[in-house]
Write an enzyme that holds these catalytic residues in place. Sequence first.
Site: not given
Length: 325
Positions: A52, A211, A213, A217
């Site tokens: 990351y 969570p 998407a 969302l």
Amino acid sequence: MEYVNFGSAGVQVSRLALGLGFRGQGDEAEAQRVIEHTIDQGINLIDCANVYGTMDDRANIGRSEVILGKALKGKRDNVVITSKVASQIGDGPNDIGLSRFHIMREVERSLTRLDTDHIDVYLVHMFDESTPLEETIRALDDLVRSGKVRYVGCCNYAAWQVCKGLWIADQYNATPYMCVQNQYNLLTRHLEGEMFALVRDQGLGVMVYSPLAVGLLSGIYSPDRPAPEGTLWATRLRDQFPSAMEGAASQVISTVIELAGELGVTPAQLALAWVLSHPEITVAITGGDTIEHLNDNIGAVGWTLDESVRETLDAVSEPFRFTAG
């Protein structure tokens, strides 16, 4: 903030975790402020990985661990951190995978970047078909026994792969996986197949990433208009946006926006609350790149999703139960 046991382990973690993928954050100072604000808000689980970095660029690999290490100064003992190993970090033949060679080398690099003597939860980032699972399990067990790692888990495994890993750990009296991390949201519900039954049976913790998407969302995007200028789906994911908004996905997104308005919450809070309403889910990882995004997501905790709303969301997202969105 609410805290729960991490699966059957004794350690307590917040229902929300901060993920340090930082897809849209190029400012390291701001990234550090987001982490510090996260901890101040009571979130005690920070999810990282050796690959990351700020923005998605090979040159930034490892930067998120460095930033996290700086943000943890004076707070390390009260925060549960994860990191991951397996993803490609270079062009060499041993710069990928779950061999003992790669794991042992990469954990030392991660510890140096994090400026800590241990990683609380060390996760294998993917299943490695080229390395015997016995080799991986034994290497992870050695890290636990050495004190460099407290717990181990796996990401992006199928249920049978998790089960095989647990069986091998049992056979060798090695430290077993205590959690799994996979994608789960209203547009990607395939975990409800075999994985939910497995984690219930084995008492595993479940961390879910994306969570919202990848933001679809969050309420920022709507099926009836183009992606807002400057957003992820208007830039790097621009070509995928039309197909992402087609068919059943558009119905899910529209329903989330409509229901959120009726409930007086944001779409992101509703979508996250739906994820957290499943007893199998321990933690939802928010990937917010800004303090504003994080504050919005925190609003998903502390209230109970009405059963009728849950049933409506279940029904509209039914097409995604066993297939990815």
